[in-house]
Every structure is written in C-alpha cells, then in structure tokens.
Design a protein around this motif. Sequence first.
Motif, short mmCIF file in Angstrom:
data_model
loop_
_atom_site.label_atom_id
_atom_site.label_comp_id
_atom_site.label_asym_id
_atom_site.label_seq_id
_atom_site.Cartn_x
_atom_site.Cartn_y
_atom_site.Cartn_z
N ILE A 1 2.76 -0.65 -4.50
CA ILE A 1 2.36 0.87 -3.81
C ILE A 1 2.46 0.26 -2.27
O ILE A 1 1.79 -0.38 -1.65
CB ILE A 1 0.68 1.01 -3.89
CG1 ILE A 1 0.69 1.51 -5.60
CG2 ILE A 1 0.46 2.45 -3.30
CD1 ILE A 1 -0.70 1.88 -5.82
N THR A 2 3.13 1.20 -1.43
CA THR A 2 3.37 0.71 -0.11
C THR A 2 4.30 1.79 0.45
O THR A 2 4.64 2.67 -0.15
CB THR A 2 4.52 -0.60 0.20
OG1 THR A 2 4.72 -0.98 1.19
CG2 THR A 2 5.78 -0.41 -0.67
N GLY A 3 4.41 1.78 1.77
CA GLY A 3 5.19 2.69 2.56
C GLY A 3 6.56 3.01 2.23
O GLY A 3 7.20 2.15 1.89
N GLU B 1 8.03 -1.33 -10.28
CA GLU B 1 7.62 0.04 -10.42
C GLU B 1 7.02 0.44 -9.05
O GLU B 1 5.98 0.15 -8.72
CB GLU B 1 6.65 0.47 -11.72
CG GLU B 1 7.35 0.39 -12.76
CD GLU B 1 8.42 1.62 -13.04
OE1 GLU B 1 8.17 2.63 -12.37
OE2 GLU B 1 9.24 1.49 -14.01
N ILE B 2 7.89 1.04 -8.21
CA ILE B 2 7.53 1.34 -6.64
C ILE B 2 6.90 2.82 -6.57
O ILE B 2 7.55 3.49 -7.00
CB ILE B 2 8.79 0.93 -5.71
CG1 ILE B 2 9.10 -0.55 -6.18
CG2 ILE B 2 8.30 1.38 -4.39
CD1 ILE B 2 10.32 -1.04 -5.31
N GLU C 1 1.93 -4.81 -15.30
CA GLU C 1 0.92 -6.11 -15.48
C GLU C 1 0.17 -6.34 -14.22
O GLU C 1 -0.98 -7.07 -14.36
CB GLU C 1 1.69 -7.35 -16.11
CG GLU C 1 2.16 -6.95 -17.51
CD GLU C 1 3.14 -8.11 -17.93
OE1 GLU C 1 2.55 -9.36 -17.85
OE2 GLU C 1 4.14 -8.07 -18.76
N VAL C 2 0.63 -6.20 -13.22
CA VAL C 2 0.05 -6.25 -12.02
C VAL C 2 0.40 -5.31 -10.80
O VAL C 2 1.62 -4.91 -10.83
CB VAL C 2 0.24 -7.96 -11.45
CG1 VAL C 2 1.82 -7.92 -11.29
CG2 VAL C 2 -0.83 -8.17 -10.40
N ILE C 3 -0.67 -4.99 -10.05
CA ILE C 3 -0.25 -4.05 -8.96
C ILE C 3 -0.50 -4.43 -7.68
O ILE C 3 -1.60 -5.17 -7.53
CB ILE C 3 -1.23 -2.78 -9.10
CG1 ILE C 3 -1.03 -2.04 -10.44
CG2 ILE C 3 -0.84 -1.76 -8.20
CD1 ILE C 3 -1.92 -0.88 -11.04
N VAL C 4 0.56 -4.42 -6.86
CA VAL C 4 0.40 -4.69 -5.44
C VAL C 4 0.28 -3.56 -4.51
O VAL C 4 0.92 -2.64 -4.30
CB VAL C 4 1.47 -5.71 -5.04
CG1 VAL C 4 1.65 -6.33 -3.61
CG2 VAL C 4 1.74 -6.87 -5.97
N LEU C 5 -0.69 -3.87 -3.60
CA LEU C 5 -0.92 -2.82 -2.73
C LEU C 5 -0.71 -3.36 -1.25
O LEU C 5 -1.35 -4.22 -0.84
CB LEU C 5 -2.48 -2.38 -2.72
CG LEU C 5 -2.95 -1.15 -1.77
CD1 LEU C 5 -2.09 0.05 -1.83
CD2 LEU C 5 -4.46 -0.90 -1.76
N ALA C 6 0.59 -2.97 -0.59
CA ALA C 6 1.10 -3.62 0.32
C ALA C 6 1.26 -2.79 1.75
O ALA C 6 1.56 -1.53 1.52
CB ALA C 6 2.47 -4.45 0.14
#
Length: 435
Positions: free
Chosen positions: A153-155, A178-179, A207-212
């Motif tokens: 999840i990002t801009g 998955e963006i 399996e893991v979510i990155v909030l960047a």
Amino acid sequence: MTQDGTAPANSADHPWPVRTVAVKVAQWIDRLGSVWVEGQITQMSPRPGARTAFLVLRDPSADMSLSVTCDPELLRRSPVPLQEGSRVVVYGKLSFFVGRGTISLRAIEIRPVGVGELLARIERLKALLDAEGLFDPRRKRPIPFLPATVGLITGRGSAAEHDVVTVARNRWPAVRFEIRNTAVQGPTAVPQIVRALAELDGDGAVEVIVLARGGGSVEDLLPFSDEALCRAISAAGTPIVSAIGHEPDTPISDLVADLRAATPTDAAKRIVPDAAAELAGVHDMRVRAAAALRGWVERETRALAQLRSRPALADPLRDIERRAEDVERLRTTARRCAERLVDGEATATRHLREKLVAVGPAATLARGYAVVQRVAGKERHVVRTVGDAPAGSQLRVRVADGAVTAAALGAESLGKSVVAQALPDNQKQTGRNRR
C-alpha cells in the motif's frame, strides 16, 4: 383538524406535506444549538466581494463531510493561513435550509489546530492505545521467511513503491506483489488506506502487507497516526510492516504494526531473503554437512577397528576353546568322583553281603548244622524240642546241599545244662530258617 381541534396523526391517509416535514426538521436541528466540530478543510471557495464563504469540512478517519458557511473575515483574520488540508476546530450552529433541503454549519469561530496541539493529541492517542495493549510485543505476528505474495500500500508512482519492488525483486526475483495505490496524505488518505488494507487482508494469497511512504512533514504523516488506521492495522490477520521512513517522529502505525522498518528499502530487505546470501548459506551448510558426515564415518570406522581388535572379536573361538578345556577338566573330575563313590559303595555292599552270608542260614548249614521239620500233611513245623517230634513222625531234614526225609524212631533227652546252652542257638537258627 379533528373534532377536538388537534391535527390528525401522520399516516398514509393523512400524510404531511413537504413544507411541514421541512419545518419540523428545521425545528429539530435548531434545538441542537451551537456545537464545536473538528475536521479537515477539503474545499474552500472564498469569493471576492461575497458576504459568505463556503467550506467543506471532512472527517479524517471516515468518508464523511459537512458543509460550512462563514463570514469571509473569519478566514482572513485567522492567525495561521487556512488552506485545503488544514485541521481546524469550528464553533457554529447547524441550519436546515427548507428551500433546498440541505444542512449547513454556520461558523462563528474557526481555530486552526497547530502542530503542537496535533502532537499532543497523538501522544494522548498513543497512551490510550498503549493502555489497551495494542503495542504489546506478544501481539506481534511473525513475518514469513519467504512470502510468495506481498501486499503493498503506497502512493501511485511514488519512490517508496519503486524502492520496495526493485529491492525485493533484486533480492528474490520470484516474489510477487499485490499493489494498492492510495493517497498517503490529506483528508482522503485514511479511508483509502483502510479500504486497501481490508482488501489485501482478505486476499488469502497475500502473506505480508507493507505500508510504505517516503517520509514527510509532521502534517503529511498525520494519517499514519490516525486512530481508525491504527485499529485497522491491529485487527488485521495478515502481518503488517510499517515503512513510513520518518525517523525523528515515529507515527503510531509504526508501533501498532508487527514490524517497523526504517525506510521502504529496509522493509524490502526484511520481508524477503537475499537469494545470493541464501545460496551461499546453503553451500556453506552443504560443506559443513559433508565434513560432519566424513568425520562421523571416520569416527565410526575407528570405533569398528577398535572393536575388531579386541580379543573377543579377533579370535572368537578362543573363549570357547578355553571353556571346552574347563568343561573337559570338570567332566574328568566328576567322572573320578563318581567312580570313587561307586567303588566305595561297592566295597560297602560287598562287606555287607559277606556279613549277611556269614550270619545267614546257608552258612550255618554249610558248617554242619541241619534244620529238622515235622511234616503234617502239607504243613511243616520246625522241631525245636524232642516233644515236637514224637515217635513215628515224618521228618524232613534240610542240610547244606538238600533235604532228607526221615521218620522219628524215638527221643533221647539231653542234660538240662546242655539243653539250656544249645537252646538259644537252635532258636536263633530256627528263626533264620523261617526268615
């Protein structure tokens, strides 16, 4: 009107006209009185020369907004220039315009929320969430070693997206993403991020979510300290990595997330392993395993050689032969003991037999004695005295080698002394004959 002068109850037969409903709604809203409202300005339309300025006040944590009208002087007299995105506290009274059927807040006072106040609110929220246990390390979920699919999840088109994707694929080319591109600042950021987070959390492949996000000012990072977003991160079932990239001020999302990364690049390094490093590690472990196996084989070979060199295995028949000699010696000793015992018993038996023969009737007869029996039909009686054989009695005289039949012609008495001396011997001899 009814007979008692009251208006009929509202029903399908007696509906209210629009004007009545509009008036009642205006009366109900008017009873609310003046209120203080906090929100974020998303639209401002101060028209030159106009006597009214129109604003849209939006809730930062929800997709809700409220129309605000005010005197343009309120905007011009603000100690801090107000613009779209500014956080403000508005004091005013709600009004319902019966003509258009709309609600608007007539602002009497507008106070901009300064950075100090925002930071104080963040600290209060941080203390509240900490007291609820949202920062407890025991709630942290482990990050998978090699996730097949990573949610991001990002801009849109941001440097954070480029850093995460590029670094992760350089480290592990097979990783998939998955963006979800969302706003990462401003009034619409929190609702969009929460929706994207729920969507990725519901995807079983992620399996893991990155909030960047690539850092920013305190005001730009306010969405990542929003209570709604923090609670959504805590409630998610998928491990979440927070990579906001702002070291001086830590957003609350960093504390709630399962893993905090200093930058988006650091997040990419921590969610996927380095293929080259892993291959080197595998090669090192193979070398170590081969060395350990060779060492184990050598140790076992030496142990087998030591076992084979022991007397029991070098000459296994040695003990058997030694035991065979012992057995033969014991057999000889047992045989010798048995022979001695048999010889002793045979000698004792011979002596007893000789004694028995010496005292037996046959030996007595062989010395010249005889046994005289009177025959009376089939019965025979040993003659002990002359009275037992009257004249004319048929006699049977047994000697050493047979028996002689005779008849008693008469009797001859011996002296009493002779009879007394001979009687015991005759009685003993007669007793032996009977036996």
